[in-house]
Design a protein around this motif. Structure first.
Motif, short mmCIF file in Angstrom:
data_model
loop_
_atom_site.label_atom_id
_atom_site.label_comp_id
_atom_site.label_asym_id
_atom_site.label_seq_id
_atom_site.Cartn_x
_atom_site.Cartn_y
_atom_site.Cartn_z
N PRO A 140 0.76 -1.22 -0.08
CA PRO A 140 -0.16 0.01 0.08
C PRO A 140 0.81 1.23 0.11
O PRO A 140 1.94 1.34 0.60
N TRP A 141 0.58 2.45 -0.44
CA TRP A 141 0.87 3.59 -0.53
C TRP A 141 -0.06 4.66 -0.68
O TRP A 141 -0.83 4.42 -1.41
N LEU A 142 0.03 5.88 -0.02
CA LEU A 142 -0.76 7.04 -0.10
C LEU A 142 -0.43 8.10 -0.33
O LEU A 142 0.90 8.57 0.01
N HIS A 143 -0.84 8.84 -1.27
CA HIS A 143 -0.56 10.32 -1.46
C HIS A 143 -1.81 11.06 -1.82
O HIS A 143 -2.89 10.46 -1.81
N LYS A 144 -1.54 12.52 -1.71
CA LYS A 144 -2.78 13.20 -2.08
C LYS A 144 -2.51 14.07 -3.23
O LYS A 144 -1.42 14.67 -3.63
N TYR A 145 -3.60 14.16 -3.87
CA TYR A 145 -3.70 14.97 -5.09
C TYR A 145 -4.87 15.77 -5.36
O TYR A 145 -5.80 15.46 -5.15
N GLN A 146 -4.87 17.10 -5.28
CA GLN A 146 -5.95 18.22 -5.34
C GLN A 146 -7.03 17.95 -4.12
O GLN A 146 -8.02 17.74 -4.58
N GLY A 147 -6.47 17.67 -2.95
CA GLY A 147 -7.34 17.54 -1.69
C GLY A 147 -8.11 15.97 -1.62
O GLY A 147 -8.66 15.87 -0.89
N ARG A 148 -7.60 15.08 -2.95
CA ARG A 148 -8.13 13.73 -2.42
C ARG A 148 -7.28 12.71 -2.10
O ARG A 148 -5.97 12.87 -2.69
N TYR A 149 -7.46 11.64 -1.51
CA TYR A 149 -6.38 10.65 -1.10
C TYR A 149 -6.39 9.61 -2.07
O TYR A 149 -7.48 9.19 -2.38
N TYR A 150 -5.13 9.12 -2.83
CA TYR A 150 -5.13 8.23 -3.57
C TYR A 150 -4.25 7.01 -2.78
O TYR A 150 -3.02 7.07 -2.48
N LEU A 151 -4.86 5.81 -2.66
CA LEU A 151 -4.36 4.67 -2.24
C LEU A 151 -3.70 3.70 -3.41
O LEU A 151 -4.97 3.38 -4.26
N SER A 152 -2.76 3.55 -3.40
CA SER A 152 -2.25 2.61 -4.48
C SER A 152 -1.57 1.30 -3.92
O SER A 152 -0.95 1.29 -2.88
N TYR A 153 -1.41 0.41 -4.59
CA TYR A 153 -1.02 -1.01 -4.02
C TYR A 153 -0.90 -2.18 -5.47
O TYR A 153 -1.11 -1.74 -6.57
N SER A 154 -0.21 -2.96 -4.93
CA SER A 154 -0.05 -4.18 -5.92
C SER A 154 -1.21 -5.33 -5.90
O SER A 154 -1.73 -5.46 -4.69
N THR A 155 -1.55 -5.89 -7.00
CA THR A 155 -2.86 -6.77 -7.11
C THR A 155 -2.11 -8.25 -7.11
O THR A 155 -2.77 -9.23 -6.93
N GLY A 156 -0.63 -8.39 -6.69
CA GLY A 156 -0.05 -9.46 -6.50
C GLY A 156 0.06 -10.72 -7.75
O GLY A 156 0.49 -10.34 -8.60
N ASP A 157 -1.01 -11.71 -7.69
CA ASP A 157 -0.89 -12.65 -8.71
C ASP A 157 -1.41 -12.24 -9.92
O ASP A 157 -1.10 -12.95 -10.86
N THR A 158 -1.88 -10.96 -10.05
CA THR A 158 -2.25 -10.42 -11.45
C THR A 158 -1.13 -9.32 -11.80
O THR A 158 -1.28 -8.70 -12.77
N THR A 211 6.93 -9.89 -8.43
CA THR A 211 6.33 -8.79 -7.71
C THR A 211 6.34 -7.52 -8.39
O THR A 211 7.17 -7.38 -9.38
N THR A 212 5.73 -6.61 -7.96
CA THR A 212 5.63 -5.29 -8.41
C THR A 212 4.96 -4.30 -7.30
O THR A 212 4.44 -4.75 -6.18
N HIS A 213 5.95 -3.30 -7.01
CA HIS A 213 5.85 -2.47 -5.68
C HIS A 213 6.37 -1.28 -6.02
O HIS A 213 7.41 -0.94 -6.71
N HIS A 214 5.77 -0.15 -5.47
CA HIS A 214 6.26 1.17 -5.81
C HIS A 214 6.06 2.13 -4.85
O HIS A 214 5.53 1.96 -3.78
N SER A 215 6.26 3.67 -5.12
CA SER A 215 5.94 4.68 -4.27
C SER A 215 5.60 5.86 -5.45
O SER A 215 6.26 5.77 -6.45
#
Ligand code: FUB
Length: 340
Positions: A241-259, A288-292
């Motif tokens: 999981p990773w969280l960032h904010k853009y134009q006042g909204r919260y964006y949760l991003s993540y890996s779907t693992g086996d896809t 794996t895929t993983h980010h920030s």
């Protein structure tokens, strides 16, 4: 077992020729990059991949990492400097093995490294270590953070200075064994139309080394306002999981693992709920895929990894950086890591 191309008909040479970015460093293998701007520089907190000799298994036993190196860059296009060993598993009293994906945060001039590792009982916990400099060296707390479990910590600092700790990962990350913050090895990942598991979140206290509240499970909704189903493997949360904010909204991003997708969902609170919004990054070479996601001088960047440099060895990865394009409606343009 070692080659996970998932890009039918494309050789590694072809993918390398079309790769949109190059490894930030090549003298060591690195993965799971968590990027932050501290003191005007970009600091990247990655896993330090090694070949520990541990056999492959479905629990990720072959990811036998032992320490962390912090990378520093003056600009996203510049050279990445390896600042050396920031923390080693032998210096963490409670940790036995597998120093997986870390993150870092800063408060009042001090720096905090959050990291998962297995304890002596083989259970992942999340620890914290403290330093006076962004690159460390970090001094670990004697015990893991009470109330934490599983893997992949990510710390988000909101505009009011409140810090939130996100974490969780399924299968090797053990999240499937937890319900309502209690461990039961009989619990497995839900299936069918049951709600998918969500990452966990809790506010950190002002000292940055403890949770200020019990962790909550985050709900990710589909376009009908219903929780994503467990069998929706193209969209459900798996890890990272990773969280960032853009134009006042919260964006949760993540890996779907086996896809093997990096996805995102948007919400109005750091606790969610979040509504699924799309794919950020198509599959990379490696399982794996993983980010920030990090802004630097007004532009957004995606930090990610792939296993091209090692010839596709899934636990020997390299961190990379590429610009992230925000569309006018607040959506994120999908990136193909190998062009087209
Ligand atoms: O690097 C070890 C694990 O692989 C991470 O914790 C996961 O997110 C996956 O990238």
């Amino acid at each position: 077992h070692e080659l996970h191309l998932r890009r039918q008909g494309n050789s590694l040479d072809h993918l390398a020729a079309h790769a949109i970015s190059q490894p930030l460093v090549t003298h060591i293998y690195t993965a799971d990059p968590s990027a932050h701007v501290f003191e005007g520089h970009l600091y990247i907190y990655p896993s330090h991949d090694i070949d520990s000799g541990a056999p492959f298994d479905d629990e990720g036993g072959h990811f036998g990492m032992e320490d962390y190196h912090v990378l520093r860059m003056d600009t996203p296009q510049g050279e990445a400097i390896d600042c050396g060993v920031a923390l080693h598993v032998r210096d963490v009293p409670w940790a036995a093995q597998q120093m997986w994906a870390p993150d870092a945060a800063s408060r009042d001039g001090r720096y905090y490294l959050y990291f998962p590792a297995k304890d002596g009982q083989g259970r992942f916990r999340i620890g914290v270590a403290v330093a006076d400099r962004p690159e460390g060296p970090f001094a670990p707390e004697a015990e893991p953070i009470e109330g934490t479990y599983s893997i992949d910590p990510a710390v988000y600092e909101d505009d009011d200075g409140t810090h939130y700790l996100y974490f969780g990962g399924i299968w090797g990350g053990q999240l499937q064994h937890y319900r309502d913050n209690h461990y039961d090895p009989a619990h497995q990942e839900p299936a069918g139309d049951a709600p998918a598991l969500g990452p966990r979140v809790a506010r950190l206290d002002a000292g940055m080394t403890r949770l200020a509240e019990p962790t909550r499970e985050i709900i990710i909704l589909d376009e009908h306002g219903q929780p994503l189903r467990a069998d929706d493997h193209e969209r459900r949360f798996f890890e990272g999981p990773w969280l960032h904010k853009y134009q006042g909204r919260y964006y949760l991003s993540y890996s779907t693992g086996d896809t093997h997708l990096l996805c995102y969902a948007i919400g109005d609170s750091p606790y969610g709920p979040f509504t699924y919004a799309g794919v950020i990054l198509k599959p990379v070479v490696g399982w794996t895929t993983h980010h920030s996601i990090c802004a630097f001088e007004g532009r957004w960047y995606l930090f990610y990894h792939d296993a091209l440099l090692s010839g596709g060895v899934t636990h020997l990865r390299s961190v990379k950086c590429t610009p992230l394009h925000m569309e006018a409606d607040g959506s994120i343009r999908t990136i193909d890591p190998y062009g087209s």
